[in-house]
Design an enzyme around this catalytic site. Sequence first.
Site, PDB file in Angstrom:
ATOM      1  N   GLN A   1       9.567  15.219  11.252  1.00 20.96           N
ATOM      2  CA  GLN A   1       8.841  16.125  10.357  1.00 20.96           C
ATOM      3  C   GLN A   1       9.435  16.153   8.955  1.00 20.96           C
ATOM      4  OE1 GLN A   1       8.268  20.102  11.850  1.00 20.96           O
ATOM      5  NE2 GLN A   1       6.963  19.452  13.537  1.00 20.96           N
TER       6      GLN A   1
ATOM      7  N   HIS B   1       5.060  30.274  11.216  1.00 19.94           N
ATOM      8  CA  HIS B   1       5.367  28.890  10.832  1.00 19.94           C
ATOM      9  C   HIS B   1       4.315  28.355   9.855  1.00 19.94           C
ATOM     10  CE1 HIS B   1       8.257  28.677  14.199  1.00 19.94           C
ATOM     11  NE2 HIS B   1       8.754  27.646  13.550  1.00 19.94           N
TER      12      HIS B   1
ATOM     13  N   HIS C   1      -0.031  25.139  16.931  1.00 21.97           N
ATOM     14  CA  HIS C   1       1.126  24.312  16.560  1.00 21.97           C
ATOM     15  C   HIS C   1       0.722  23.214  15.581  1.00 21.97           C
ATOM     16  CE1 HIS C   1       3.294  26.445  19.627  1.00 21.97           C
ATOM     17  NE2 HIS C   1       2.449  26.044  20.565  1.00 21.97           N
ATOM     18  N   LEU C   2      -0.389  22.562  15.860  1.00 18.98           N
ATOM     19  CA  LEU C   2      -0.878  21.537  14.939  1.00 18.98           C
ATOM     20  C   LEU C   2      -1.244  22.152  13.592  1.00 18.98           C
ATOM     21  CD1 LEU C   2      -1.692  18.583  14.496  1.00 18.98           C
ATOM     22  CD2 LEU C   2      -3.954  19.162  15.428  1.00 18.98           C
ATOM     23  N   ALA C   3      -1.707  23.397  13.622  1.00 21.18           N
ATOM     24  CA  ALA C   3      -2.136  24.066  12.390  1.00 21.18           C
ATOM     25  C   ALA C   3      -1.035  24.094  11.344  1.00 21.18           C
ATOM     26  CB  ALA C   3      -2.604  25.485  12.708  1.00 21.18           C
ATOM     27  N   ASP C   4       0.201  24.376  11.755  1.00 18.31           N
ATOM     28  CA  ASP C   4       1.267  24.413  10.748  1.00 18.31           C
ATOM     29  C   ASP C   4       1.739  23.009  10.372  1.00 18.31           C
ATOM     30  OD1 ASP C   4       4.015  23.783  12.047  1.00 18.31           O
ATOM     31  OD2 ASP C   4       3.199  25.237  13.435  1.00 18.31           O
ATOM     32  N   GLN C   5       1.669  22.064  11.315  1.00 16.51           N
ATOM     33  CA  GLN C   5       2.098  20.697  11.014  1.00 16.51           C
ATOM     34  C   GLN C   5       1.199  20.014   9.985  1.00 16.51           C
ATOM     35  OE1 GLN C   5       2.876  18.300  14.576  1.00 16.51           O
ATOM     36  NE2 GLN C   5       3.192  20.178  15.743  1.00 16.51           N
TER      37      GLN C   5
END
Length: 355
Positions: free
Chosen positions: A100, A325, A300-304
Site C-alpha cells: 500500500q 480509515h 475495506h476496498l472503499a478506503d483503499q
Amino acid sequence: MIEIDGSYGEGGGQVIRTAVALSAVTGKEVKVTNIRKNRPNPGLKQQHLKALETAASICRARTSGLFPGSTELFFSPMEIKGGKYEIDIGTAGSITLLLQSLMPALPFAKEKVELMIKGGTDVAWSPTIDYLQHVTFRALKHLGYAGSVTLKKRGYYPRGGGEVSAVFEPCKLRGFHFRKEEENKRGGENPIEEDIRKGGRDLNQGKEVMGVSHASNLPAHVPARQAEAAESILLEAGYGSRINVQSCELLSTGSGITIWSGYCGGSALGERGLPAEKVGRRAAEEIISELRTEASVDVHLADQLIPYMALAGNSSYMVREITLHAATNIWVTEQFLGVKFRIEEKEGLFEVSVD
C-alpha cells in the site's frame, strides 16, 4: 513541503503509507509528525520502516527519521525508477500493507517495477494476500491500473516466511464509476477464478462467492471445516460458493479463509482455541453484510481506492459506511492532490466521488 499530522483521524500506519506514496507521485516533500501517537507503542515499527525504505529506493528519496520508534519522518522524493527489488520485512509484518505504501506511485515509474517480498501474507489488521489479489486488483484494473501479485508461500504470525512476487507496469489511470451491476457479472475479469472452480464446490444458487481456505502445519480437516462452515452460512443466505481448500507445510503455522464476489470480500484467521467452524462463519458473515446491501464496494476496498480515484479523476462508488480509515485517506489525499471528495448519503448508503 507538506506537513501531515500523523495522529489525525485513524492515526495509524495508513497515514504514513498514503502520504509517502503521494509524495513520490507529486514530487512534494513531506514531513509527518506524531506518528502513531495514540497507539500503545507509538512510532514506526519494522514493517513501516521496510515500506519507507523501499519507497525511498524506488524514487531515490532523501529521508530522515527512519528508525524504530521514530515519531517524525521527512521524505523528499526524486524520479520514480523501475527495476527489481527484494524486500525482507524480517517478521510476519504485512506484505499487503507494505505494498500500500508503494502501489499508488508505481503507475508513474519510468519502467516496470518487479518486487519479491518476504513477510506475512495472512496476518491480523491487514488485507489478506487473497483479498489484494482478487478484490483490490480487480477493482484497480477498471481504473487502468497495470499490476499483479503472485503468492509463492503463505506466512502467518508470528514467524512469517511468506513470499509474494509483484509486477507493476507504467500506465495511465482513468476514471471509473463502480456500480453494483458491474459486480454481479459472474467470474468478472479475474483469471484465477477458473482454477478455483476446478477444485471448488459447485453450489449454483444466487450470486456466486469464490474463495480459498488454507492452513499450514495443521490437520487437513482444519481448512476443510473452515470452508464447509462458510459454504453453509452462505447457502443459508442464498449465495452459492466455490471455496478451494489448501493444506500445506511451511515455515509458519496458521490458517485462514478469504472469500470474495466482485468488489466485496470477507476473511478470517485461525487462532489457538478458536474452532475452524467459527473462522469460516466469520468470513461468511462479513461478506454477507456487504452483499445484502446495494453498495458497489465493501468498506475495506472503499478506503483503499481513495488515492487511485483522486489520481484518475471522474470516479465514484457506493459504500454502506464511511469508516475512519476512509475518512483519513480522503484527508491525506486531498492535502497532496488538490482535489475535493464529495460524500452524499443516498438511501442509507454513501456515494463517494471525485471529479
